[in-house]
Write a protein that holds these residues in place. Structure first.
Motif, PDB file in Angstrom:
ATOM      1  N   GLY A  91       0.789  -1.224   0.000  1.00 53.89           N
ATOM      2  CA  GLY A  91       0.000   0.000   0.000  1.00 53.89           C
ATOM      3  C   GLY A  91       0.820   1.272   0.000  1.00 53.89           C
ATOM      4  O   GLY A  91       0.293   2.354  -0.251  1.00 53.89           O
ATOM      5  N   ASP A  92       2.129   1.153   0.272  1.00 59.89           N
ATOM      6  CA  ASP A  92       2.999   2.325   0.256  1.00 59.89           C
ATOM      7  C   ASP A  92       3.404   2.668  -1.178  1.00 59.89           C
ATOM      8  O   ASP A  92       3.338   1.823  -2.076  1.00 59.89           O
ATOM      9  N   VAL A  93       3.845   3.902  -1.366  1.00 56.85           N
ATOM     10  CA  VAL A  93       4.257   4.386  -2.688  1.00 56.85           C
ATOM     11  C   VAL A  93       5.594   5.101  -2.557  1.00 56.85           C
ATOM     12  O   VAL A  93       5.816   5.846  -1.593  1.00 56.85           O
ATOM     13  N   GLN A  94       6.458   4.872  -3.536  1.00 58.97           N
ATOM     14  CA  GLN A  94       7.740   5.570  -3.608  1.00 58.97           C
ATOM     15  C   GLN A  94       7.767   6.387  -4.893  1.00 58.97           C
ATOM     16  O   GLN A  94       7.328   5.913  -5.944  1.00 58.97           O
ATOM     17  N   ALA A  95       8.257   7.617  -4.814  1.00 60.67           N
ATOM     18  CA  ALA A  95       8.254   8.497  -5.987  1.00 60.67           C
ATOM     19  C   ALA A  95       9.397   9.499  -5.869  1.00 60.67           C
ATOM     20  O   ALA A  95       9.985   9.689  -4.796  1.00 60.67           O
ATOM     21  N   TRP A  96       9.700  10.142  -7.011  1.00 60.90           N
ATOM     22  CA  TRP A  96      10.634  11.264  -6.987  1.00 60.90           C
ATOM     23  C   TRP A  96       9.888  12.535  -6.601  1.00 60.90           C
ATOM     24  O   TRP A  96       8.757  12.752  -7.047  1.00 60.90           O
ATOM     25  N   LEU A  97      10.509  13.366  -5.771  1.00 59.15           N
ATOM     26  CA  LEU A  97       9.978  14.702  -5.558  1.00 59.15           C
ATOM     27  C   LEU A  97      10.260  15.527  -6.805  1.00 59.15           C
ATOM     28  O   LEU A  97      11.382  15.514  -7.314  1.00 59.15           O
ATOM     29  N   PRO A  98       9.288  16.254  -7.320  1.00 62.19           N
ATOM     30  CA  PRO A  98       9.525  16.967  -8.582  1.00 62.19           C
ATOM     31  C   PRO A  98      10.410  18.195  -8.403  1.00 62.19           C
ATOM     32  O   PRO A  98      10.563  18.730  -7.302  1.00 62.19           O
ATOM     33  N   TRP A  99      10.977  18.636  -9.518  1.00 62.27           N
ATOM     34  CA  TRP A  99      11.699  19.905  -9.617  1.00 62.27           C
ATOM     35  C   TRP A  99      10.792  21.009  -9.106  1.00 62.27           C
ATOM     36  O   TRP A  99       9.585  21.005  -9.366  1.00 62.27           O
ATOM     37  N   ASP A 100      11.350  21.972  -8.373  1.00 64.07           N
ATOM     38  CA  ASP A 100      10.537  22.909  -7.608  1.00 64.07           C
ATOM     39  C   ASP A 100       9.971  24.046  -8.466  1.00 64.07           C
ATOM     40  O   ASP A 100      10.407  25.197  -8.379  1.00 64.07           O
ATOM     41  N   THR A 101       8.977  23.707  -9.277  1.00 66.76           N
ATOM     42  CA  THR A 101       8.217  24.715 -10.008  1.00 66.76           C
ATOM     43  C   THR A 101       6.766  24.642  -9.543  1.00 66.76           C
ATOM     44  O   THR A 101       6.304  23.586  -9.096  1.00 66.76           O
ATOM     45  N   PRO A 102       6.019  25.729  -9.628  1.00 59.78           N
ATOM     46  CA  PRO A 102       4.623  25.703  -9.185  1.00 59.78           C
ATOM     47  C   PRO A 102       3.803  24.625  -9.879  1.00 59.78           C
ATOM     48  O   PRO A 102       3.001  23.935  -9.239  1.00 59.78           O
TER      49      PRO A 102
END
Length: 435
Positions: A91-102
């Motif tokens: 049930g857990d998810v792993q992902a990249w945090l996106p580049w910091d744009t709005p």
């Protein structure tokens, strides 16, 4: 930030040639996610390897306080991602945090819809904080630290850093000094709870493997002293090699003692480069990655002057195997590395002058007798030889580290309790009942 995206893509491609993990799910870096997710997870962002190790301690404590918690775990580096996979449950998810744009941060939050967010240590991004406020996601900074250098930099960019720090739901700091600097930037610091990394757990498997290594390294029944260079950064291996060669009598003393140098670069993309550099100086080198999986032990693994620790996830094993360690990042003006893990596994530290990233932990270790500070690499080799010559002093330093870590334990539970309390106070429903 938007204009820099092409440069980021090129950087990912270059890094991916040496670390394929950087080529995994590249669209996620720009806020494009195609994996199915359920809303309501607790989101923890651990940028790299060290933060992920700290996050593991916090996640375990949060699961104790919030049974049934689902985790959304994000990273920015391939080593963080690889380490984080061990934390996932169904049930857990792993992902990249996106580049910091709005736009990218908006898509990230709309896709995952977390109940709350916990950023580890230093990762405060302006667009991300603003997006969390807009979407009503309480965002915490946990195990928060801020050194003097970063503080003054943030002050110079106060028009950008101020709204970011003020936009956090709460900050839970490692030390009073960190709290003071964070408050000066406008952050709401709710508590000073200590350093999560003091809660590092015993590693029986790593210890057993390290003992097997040490028995194989023995010569004529005599154990070889093992001196580790831990998480070295670019330029530090050259300093070590130059300092060794500069004093023939000292180098002979290390050779007479049968010293095995355990060299562990911090960044995997440098493994080949460091190997070539050490071989070029005439040292015999064995690479950890060449050790057969079937347990067979090549002769060169015993006879080598240098072992190159070119593996990931084995730092506990390396620390258990070493008699002492020279702290990478501290012999160049890079701020040092976390030394608590070394102390927890009974490995005394010799550190250079540059430990500003971990100032409090370094001072604490030095005061406890678990670490010695020296002016340069030459001084580090002198201290290593002094400990080899005085085994009672070395054993005392090893025990001092174990005692220091034992006294600092309990932070993970304090952090988890405070996060749960604040979420309850702000009426973010259901987290303690199976979110």
């Amino acid at each position: 930030m938007g204009a820099l995206q092409p440069l980021l893509r090129r950087k990912l491609q270059r890094r991916g040639q040496q670390e394929p993990g950087y080529l995994h799910q590249v669209p996620q870096r720009f806020g494009v996610y195609d994996t199915p997710v359920k809303a309501g997870a607790v989101w923890v962002h651990a940028v790299s390897l060290g933060e992920t190790r700290a996050a593991a301690l916090l996640v375990h404590a949060l699961r104790q306080h919030m049974p049934g918690m689902r985790l959304l775990l994000t990273h920015s580096t391939a080593t963080g991602w690889a380490q984080g996979q061990a934390l996932l449950q169904p049930g857990d998810v792993q992902a990249w945090l996106p580049w910091d744009t709005p736009e990218a941060t908006r898509r990230f939050l709309q896709r995952h819809q977390p109940h709350c967010g916990v950023l580890m240590e230093t990762e405060v991004w302006p667009s991300l904080v603003q997006a969390c406020r807009i979407h009503g996601v309480p965002l915490f900074l946990a195990n928060a630290r801020l050194n003097d250098k970063s503080f003054h930099s943030a002050q110079r960019w106060s028009w950008l850093s101020g709204p970011a720090y003020r936009g956090l739901r709460g900050v839970l700091a490692q030390s009073n000094a960190d709290a003071k600097r964070l408050r000066a930037l406008g952050a709401r610091v709710d508590a000073v709870l200590g350093n999560l990394k003091f809660d590092v757990q015993p590693q029986p498997v790593a210890q057993a493997n390290a003992q097997r290594w040490r028995s194989q390294w023995s010569r004529l029944g005599q154990p070889r002293p093992v001196i580790m260079l831990a998480s070295t950064r670019e330029g530090e291996e050259a300093l070590w090699l130059e300092a060794l060669a500069a004093n023939a009598a000292r180098m002979q003393a290390f050779a007479d003692a049968g010293v095995l140098w355990l060299l562990v670069p911090r960044h995997p993309q440098r493994f080949d480069e460091v190997h070539q550099q050490v071989v070029a100086k005439g040292c015999s080198v064995f690479r950890r990655s060449a050790l057969p999986a079937d347990g067979a032990w090549p002769a060169q693994a015993t006879d080598a002057q240098v072992w190159l620790g070119d593996s990931l996830g084995e730092m506990p094993q390396y620390f258990h195997a070493a008699d002492m360690a020279l702290l990478g990042g501290s012999f160049m003006p890079l701020g040092g590395q976390n030394l608590i893990e070394a102390a927890a596994f009974g490995c005394p530290i010799i550190m250079g002058p540059h430990t500003f990233n971990f100032a409090e932990a370094s001072e604490q270790a030095q005061s406890a007798g678990a670490a010695q500070r020296v002016a340069d690499m030459d001084g580090a080799l002198n201290q290593a030889l002094a400990w080899l010559s005085d085994r009672a002093a070395l054993a005392q330093a090893q025990q001092a580290g174990l005692d220091m870590v034992a006294q600092g334990r309990g932070a993970a539970d304090r952090y988890a309790q405070e996060i749960v309390r604040q979420l309850s106070d702000s009426q973010v429903g259901g987290l303690s009942h199976g979110a």
